[in-house]
Motif scaffolding. Sequence first.
Motif, PDB file in Angstrom:
ATOM      1  N   ALA A 140      -4.090 -19.953   0.007  1.00 26.57           N
ATOM      2  CA  ALA A 140      -3.086 -20.471  -0.907  1.00 26.57           C
ATOM      3  C   ALA A 140      -2.591 -19.372  -1.835  1.00 26.57           C
ATOM      4  O   ALA A 140      -1.452 -19.386  -2.277  1.00 26.57           O
ATOM      5  CB  ALA A 140      -3.656 -21.634  -1.710  1.00 26.57           C
ATOM      6  N   SER A 141      -3.458 -18.419  -2.122  1.00 29.06           N
ATOM      7  CA  SER A 141      -3.044 -17.288  -2.935  1.00 29.06           C
ATOM      8  C   SER A 141      -3.754 -16.045  -2.430  1.00 29.06           C
ATOM      9  O   SER A 141      -4.841 -16.123  -1.864  1.00 29.06           O
ATOM     10  CB  SER A 141      -3.369 -17.531  -4.405  1.00 29.06           C
ATOM     11  N   ALA A 142      -3.117 -14.943  -2.600  1.00 25.74           N
ATOM     12  CA  ALA A 142      -3.694 -13.671  -2.186  1.00 25.74           C
ATOM     13  C   ALA A 142      -3.148 -12.610  -3.118  1.00 25.74           C
ATOM     14  O   ALA A 142      -2.088 -12.787  -3.717  1.00 25.74           O
ATOM     15  CB  ALA A 142      -3.322 -13.354  -0.741  1.00 25.74           C
ATOM     16  N   TYR A 143      -3.872 -11.519  -3.250  1.00 29.46           N
ATOM     17  CA  TYR A 143      -3.392 -10.403  -4.049  1.00 29.46           C
ATOM     18  C   TYR A 143      -3.675  -9.124  -3.285  1.00 29.46           C
ATOM     19  O   TYR A 143      -4.781  -8.920  -2.810  1.00 29.46           O
ATOM     20  CB  TYR A 143      -4.081 -10.338  -5.414  1.00 29.46           C
ATOM     21  N   TYR A 144      -2.665  -8.312  -3.133  1.00 30.02           N
ATOM     22  CA  TYR A 144      -2.817  -7.017  -2.491  1.00 30.02           C
ATOM     23  C   TYR A 144      -2.469  -5.956  -3.514  1.00 30.02           C
ATOM     24  O   TYR A 144      -1.389  -5.998  -4.119  1.00 30.02           O
ATOM     25  CB  TYR A 144      -1.920  -6.908  -1.256  1.00 30.02           C
ATOM     26  N   LYS A 145      -3.381  -5.019  -3.734  1.00 31.98           N
ATOM     27  CA  LYS A 145      -3.170  -3.961  -4.721  1.00 31.98           C
ATOM     28  C   LYS A 145      -1.939  -3.134  -4.381  1.00 31.98           C
ATOM     29  O   LYS A 145      -1.184  -2.724  -5.268  1.00 31.98           O
ATOM     30  CB  LYS A 145      -4.403  -3.064  -4.786  1.00 31.98           C
ATOM     31  N   ASN A 146      -1.735  -2.918  -3.084  1.00 37.28           N
ATOM     32  CA  ASN A 146      -0.600  -2.126  -2.633  1.00 37.28           C
ATOM     33  C   ASN A 146      -0.299  -2.483  -1.181  1.00 37.28           C
ATOM     34  O   ASN A 146      -0.993  -3.298  -0.571  1.00 37.28           O
ATOM     35  CB  ASN A 146      -0.890  -0.625  -2.791  1.00 37.28           C
ATOM     36  N   CYS A 147       0.729  -1.867  -0.638  1.00 37.16           N
ATOM     37  CA  CYS A 147       1.120  -2.179   0.736  1.00 37.16           C
ATOM     38  C   CYS A 147       0.067  -1.733   1.744  1.00 37.16           C
ATOM     39  O   CYS A 147      -0.101  -2.384   2.775  1.00 37.16           O
ATOM     40  CB  CYS A 147       2.478  -1.570   1.051  1.00 37.16           C
ATOM     41  N   ALA A 148      -0.651  -0.675   1.449  1.00 38.78           N
ATOM     42  CA  ALA A 148      -1.715  -0.252   2.360  1.00 38.78           C
ATOM     43  C   ALA A 148      -2.762  -1.361   2.492  1.00 38.78           C
ATOM     44  O   ALA A 148      -3.251  -1.637   3.592  1.00 38.78           O
ATOM     45  CB  ALA A 148      -2.360   1.042   1.868  1.00 38.78           C
ATOM     46  N   ALA A 149      -3.079  -2.027   1.384  1.00 43.23           N
ATOM     47  CA  ALA A 149      -4.053  -3.120   1.422  1.00 43.23           C
ATOM     48  C   ALA A 149      -3.495  -4.315   2.194  1.00 43.23           C
ATOM     49  O   ALA A 149      -4.217  -4.954   2.968  1.00 43.23           O
ATOM     50  CB  ALA A 149      -4.433  -3.534   0.004  1.00 43.23           C
ATOM     51  N   ALA A 150      -2.224  -4.624   1.997  1.00 40.45           N
ATOM     52  CA  ALA A 150      -1.604  -5.737   2.727  1.00 40.45           C
ATOM     53  C   ALA A 150      -1.572  -5.446   4.219  1.00 40.45           C
ATOM     54  O   ALA A 150      -1.868  -6.325   5.042  1.00 40.45           O
ATOM     55  CB  ALA A 150      -0.190  -5.993   2.207  1.00 40.45           C
ATOM     56  N   LYS A 151      -1.250  -4.207   4.582  1.00 35.96           N
ATOM     57  CA  LYS A 151      -1.213  -3.834   5.993  1.00 35.96           C
ATOM     58  C   LYS A 151      -2.605  -3.860   6.604  1.00 35.96           C
ATOM     59  O   LYS A 151      -2.790  -4.332   7.728  1.00 35.96           O
ATOM     60  CB  LYS A 151      -0.567  -2.459   6.157  1.00 35.96           C
ATOM     61  N   ALA A 152      -3.609  -3.396   5.857  1.00 37.44           N
ATOM     62  CA  ALA A 152      -4.984  -3.397   6.356  1.00 37.44           C
ATOM     63  C   ALA A 152      -5.484  -4.819   6.599  1.00 37.44           C
ATOM     64  O   ALA A 152      -6.281  -5.063   7.507  1.00 37.44           O
ATOM     65  CB  ALA A 152      -5.908  -2.682   5.375  1.00 37.44           C
ATOM     66  N   ALA A 153      -4.977  -5.769   5.809  1.00 42.89           N
ATOM     67  CA  ALA A 153      -5.374  -7.172   5.962  1.00 42.89           C
ATOM     68  C   ALA A 153      -4.556  -7.871   7.046  1.00 42.89           C
ATOM     69  O   ALA A 153      -4.796  -9.038   7.349  1.00 42.89           O
ATOM     70  CB  ALA A 153      -5.205  -7.907   4.631  1.00 42.89           C
ATOM     71  N   GLY A 154      -3.586  -7.173   7.613  1.00 44.65           N
ATOM     72  CA  GLY A 154      -2.738  -7.768   8.646  1.00 44.65           C
ATOM     73  C   GLY A 154      -1.698  -8.716   8.080  1.00 44.65           C
ATOM     74  O   GLY A 154      -1.155  -9.546   8.806  1.00 44.65           O
ATOM     75  N   ALA A 155      -1.410  -8.596   6.793  1.00 43.45           N
ATOM     76  CA  ALA A 155      -0.496  -9.535   6.140  1.00 43.45           C
ATOM     77  C   ALA A 155       0.935  -9.018   6.035  1.00 43.45           C
ATOM     78  O   ALA A 155       1.839  -9.789   5.733  1.00 43.45           O
ATOM     79  CB  ALA A 155      -1.016  -9.857   4.743  1.00 43.45           C
ATOM     80  N   ALA A 156       1.139  -7.735   6.248  1.00 43.29           N
ATOM     81  CA  ALA A 156       2.479  -7.164   6.067  1.00 43.29           C
ATOM     82  C   ALA A 156       3.323  -7.347   7.319  1.00 43.29           C
ATOM     83  O   ALA A 156       2.782  -7.350   8.419  1.00 43.29           O
ATOM     84  CB  ALA A 156       2.350  -5.684   5.731  1.00 43.29           C
ATOM     85  N   PRO A 157       4.608  -7.522   7.199  1.00 42.85           N
ATOM     86  CA  PRO A 157       5.362  -7.578   5.952  1.00 42.85           C
ATOM     87  C   PRO A 157       5.204  -8.932   5.267  1.00 42.85           C
ATOM     88  O   PRO A 157       4.919  -9.941   5.921  1.00 42.85           O
ATOM     89  CB  PRO A 157       6.809  -7.366   6.395  1.00 42.85           C
ATOM     90  N   LEU A 158       5.369  -8.937   3.965  1.00 49.23           N
ATOM     91  CA  LEU A 158       5.279 -10.156   3.158  1.00 49.23           C
ATOM     92  C   LEU A 158       6.682 -10.591   2.777  1.00 49.23           C
ATOM     93  O   LEU A 158       7.496  -9.767   2.355  1.00 49.23           O
ATOM     94  CB  LEU A 158       4.472  -9.882   1.886  1.00 49.23           C
ATOM     95  N   HIS A 159       6.950 -11.880   2.923  1.00 50.23           N
ATOM     96  CA  HIS A 159       8.257 -12.418   2.560  1.00 50.23           C
ATOM     97  C   HIS A 159       8.130 -13.253   1.293  1.00 50.23           C
ATOM     98  O   HIS A 159       7.054 -13.776   0.995  1.00 50.23           O
ATOM     99  CB  HIS A 159       8.810 -13.289   3.699  1.00 50.23           C
TER     100      HIS A 159
END
Length: 52
Positions: free
Chosen positions: A13-32
């Motif tokens: 329901a909520s997530a926080y990524y410190k930066n795009c590298a973290a979002a990409k590492a989590a498989g979440a990027a790209p984020l809309h």
Amino acid sequence: MAAVPEPEAPAPASAYYKNCAAAKAAGAAPLHTGDPGYRSGLDRDGDGVACE
């Protein structure tokens, strides 16, 4: 009796990524806009898509 497939895990329901590298590492990027973890600080060009 046929096997019932298990549902996919729901997105958090909520997530926080410190930066795009973290979002990409989590498989979440790209984020809309509206996606868990999206925030304007990750959307450099302001088009509603972060970490593209």
